[in-house]
Design an enzyme around this catalytic site. Structure first.
Site, PDB file in Angstrom:
ATOM      1  N   GLU A 169     -11.357   0.017  -3.317  1.00 11.57           N
ATOM      2  CA  GLU A 169     -10.709   0.474  -2.081  1.00 11.57           C
ATOM      3  C   GLU A 169      -9.544   1.374  -2.474  1.00 11.57           C
ATOM      4  OE1 GLU A 169      -8.902  -2.762   0.012  1.00 11.57           O
ATOM      5  OE2 GLU A 169      -8.105  -3.681  -1.793  1.00 11.57           O
TER       6      GLU A 169
ATOM      7  N   ASP B  50       0.823  -1.217   0.000  1.00 15.45           N
ATOM      8  CA  ASP B  50       0.000   0.000   0.000  1.00 15.45           C
ATOM      9  C   ASP B  50       0.853   1.261   0.000  1.00 15.45           C
ATOM     10  OD1 ASP B  50      -2.146  -1.838   0.381  1.00 15.45           O
ATOM     11  OD2 ASP B  50      -1.844  -1.735   2.557  1.00 15.45           O
TER      12      ASP B  50
END
Length: 695
Positions: free
Chosen positions: A214, A30
């Site tokens: 997301e 991420d």
């Protein structure tokens, strides 16, 4: 022409050099990249292996590190900045510190992060504040009210406002304090199954492809706002994007930034920055955990826009981005291109952070690694980590598979020797990772590409290469004459490139052995020549090689030695040594074909204004040597020796008025040869009242 440590040791940042993946000592996912103070700062989540009691097949994250780089190849780990057990509102065993972000406003750095709430409210988004992008970050005691979700991203828009995105593309304006949603934040009721929820912000992904969406990342470029995000197109995530003229939409879907991972890794997550005029995509995939897609690693690729502002699709590579300095450890297995038969495999499937190897299985196999800056090299040699299952040879070349040869690596296996045989006979490279050095036949300049080619009878595996600049051992002679140094040592010498003279060890260097071998004529006029710099000689002599297992003492019958005729063309070099001890091993490493089992000839010219009587020649040499003054033997150092100042001294000598020729021969077995020479008077003081010439 182009560490597995997760803590800051004694406050010193850890440094790693990397290609894809860029963080090579721990899992990282991420990735949010930001540019602060002309550096790239990387704020990833930190995948770990789940501890006992946690779900073993799920994501597990307990803290955040921050990394920085100025060239996208050297990354400094500044250590942990936020941990789950140091934030008041976070459940200390939640292990759910997912995708974060960090922005700077008015001299403060705001780090946004999601985590499981200690009050059982699902996920909250917190803020930690620092005066530096590296921290220390102090977390706020409560999460941001109104946000129940994950994966925050903050956009500092050109309209002067800050917007926070989270979850599946929700967006709201922040107050100036960067810690609260604006008072006029809209809300809506959303339905999840049979349950209804009040959600703050607007849904920027409404009516766009958004299945299991997301990780939104928003940025602004050339009058457009971009909302980029992962979503599931079929079975695993892609990176898609939409564009708008307003930071809160509506957004129009434009397509893919990156397609599904080819290995089936379920997730992807990303950020996009412009650094020094080039756009980059940061993303993750499971390079170091190919059978576990919940442990990921950060990668980088260049990103490009079309004329209309749309984004060109990015293809993942092993090479990644950045120009490597040749003096970095270059993970050559992350090649840019290769012959069709080349494959990559993890070196160790248990300790995956050992990285990968590139396997060149056949004669003619090659790999190419782009963009290495060789301008940092002065007087260099190459190190390479490689292994071969059988006899083979491979080359390091420039730019193409038939380009200029930089170095040749011979991994020929010599016959197995019985126990106790000299070490030089036991060269078996079978399935062993070895770090080997080789001199450079040619030193590139500027930015160029490196190619490794397998050209022997079997394949080879390679891990990394690195170029090393030698310390300055020698300088070319530039002055007419020199003086002894302050301690009387002679540093100016003419040295002949080494003759190939195999010796199984230094213990064979008896007086008789040395006199016989030093009396052998290897080249014309070897005892009278006063050479000039660059002068070449043709050497021809018999070389005797004793087979492994020779003689009694190895439990075998004696074998006949192998006798061959050696012919070499060698060059004299006029050099000033940077050290009082002349580093013959380093000389051979740079100018010779062999560094062990060799014979060196040296000459220096001593000019005296008057006779200097009753002096002694004082010599130290690693290995054996013999010295002559004006054609007469002055000193013999026999046996297995170490380089010690004044290790041996001659009888009384006279340095005559005018020219004197001092000549030496140093023979080497498996050791690293050097020598030191000076003259001492009757009281043991160094003699210095003469000059030294090289020709």
């Amino acid at each position: 022409m182009k560490k597995n440590l997760t803590v800051l040791l004694l406050g010193v940042p850890l440094l790693m050099s990397a290609q894809n993946p860029v963080i090579r000592d721990q899992f990282s996912a991420d990735p949010t990249a930001r540019v602060f103070n002309n550096k790239v700062y990387l704020y990833p989540s930190h995948d770990i292996m789940p501890p006992e009691g946690q779900r073993q097949d799920w994501f597990c994250m307990e803290d955040y590190h921050v990394f920085s780089s100025e060239n996208l190849t050297d990354w400094t780990d500044h250590g942990v900045i936020v941990a789950q057990n140091k934030v008041p509102w976070v459940r200390p065993n939640s292990y759910s510190m997912w995708a974060p972000d960090c922005v700077e406003r008015n001299g403060k750095y705001y780090f946004y992060f999601p985590a499981g709430s200690s009050e059982g409210r699902g996920f909250g988004v917190g803020v930690a504040i620092a005066d530096s992008p590296e921290g220390p970050f102090i977390p706020e005691p409560e999460p941001i009210k109104g946000i129940n979700g994950i994966d925050p991203c903050v956009l500092l828009a050109s309209d002067g406002n800050a917007y926070i995105f989270w979850g599946a593309g929700r967006c709201a304006k922040l107050k100036d304090n960067m810690k609260e949603l604006a008072d006029d934040t809209p809300s809506e009721t959303v339905k999840w199954g049979e349950r209804e929820f009040e959600m703050k912000g607007v849904n920027c992904l409404k009516d766009l492809p958004n299945r299991q969406a997301e990780g939104p990342f928003a940025f602004e470029y050339n009058g457009n706002y971009y909302l980029t995000y992962p979503y599931v197109r079929e079975n695993t995530e892609v990176l898609g994007y939409a564009m708008s003229k307003n930071p809160m939409g509506p957004y129009e879907y434009k397509g893919l930034i990156m397609a599904e991972h080819d290995n089936g890794c379920w997730t992807n997550h990303h950020s996009i920055i412009n650094y020094k005029g080039q756009w980059y995509l940061f993303y993750h995939r499971n390079w170091f955990s190919p059978r576990d897609d919940k442990r990921r690693s950060v990668c980088i690729e260049k990103l490009f826009f079309n004329a209309d502002g749309t984004i060109q699709e990015v293809k993942p590579t092993m090479r990644g981005v950045g120009i490597n300095q040749a003096t970095e450890k270059i993970e050559i297995d992350r090649y840019s291109s290769a012959s069709s038969d080349v494959i990559t495999e993890l070196i160790d499937t248990v300790n995956t952070f050992r990285g990968y190897e590139a396997i060149l299985p056949n004669k003619g196999s090659w790999i190419r690694y782009n963009d290495i800056d060789f301008n940092c090299l002065t007087d260099a040699y190459i190190l390479i980590s490689a292994k071969a299952a059988e006899n083979t040879t491979f080359y390091v070349r420039e730019e193409t598979a038939d380009g200029k040869i930089l170095a040749k690596i011979d991994m020929t296996v010599k016959p197995e020797s019985p126990a106790g045989a000299p070490a030089m006979f036991r060269r078996d490279f079978s399935n062993q990772w070895l770090t080997m050095t080789a001199p450079l036949a040619y030193m590139p300049k500027g930015v160029s590409d490196l190619v490794i080619t397998s050209e022997g009878e079997a394949g080879v595996s390679v891990d990394w290469v690195q170029f090393k600049n030698r310390p300055k051992y020698f300088s070319p002679v530039t002055t007419a004459s020199a003086q002894p140094d302050d301690d009387g040592f002679i540093r100016r010498w003419l040295i002949l490139e080494p003759l190939d003279k195999p010796n199984s060890g230094n213990t064979v260097f008896t007086d008789s052995y040395l006199r016989e071998n030093f009396a052998t004529e290897y080249f014309k006029d070897q005892q009278t020549i006063v050479p000039k710099d660059g002068q070449k000689v043709k050497a021809a002599y018999k070389k005797v090689e004793v087979a492994p297992g020779f003689g009694r003492g190895f439990g075998q019958e004696p074998t006949e030695p192998k006798v061959t005729t050696v012919k070499q063309t060698l060059t004299w070099h006029a050099l000033d040594s940077e050290n009082y001890n002349v580093k013959l091993f380093r000389f051979a490493e740079k100018w010779g074909q062999q560094v062990y089992g060799v014979l060196f000839w040296t000459v220096t010219i001593i000019d005296c204004d008057e006779d200097i009587e009753n002096v002694r020649l004082a010599v130290g040499s690693n290995s054996a040597s013999m010295w002559w003054l004006n054609g007469e033997e002055a000193l013999l150092l026999s046996g297995d020796r170490r380089m010690v100042k004044d290790d041996a001294m001659s009888s009384r000598l006279t340095l005559k008025k005018g020219r004197n020729i001092l000549r030496g021969a140093v023979i080497n077995g498996p050791g690293m040869s050097d020598f030191c020479v000076r003259f001492l008077d009757e009281k043991g003081n160094p003699v210095k009242n003469y000059s030294i010439k090289a020709q």
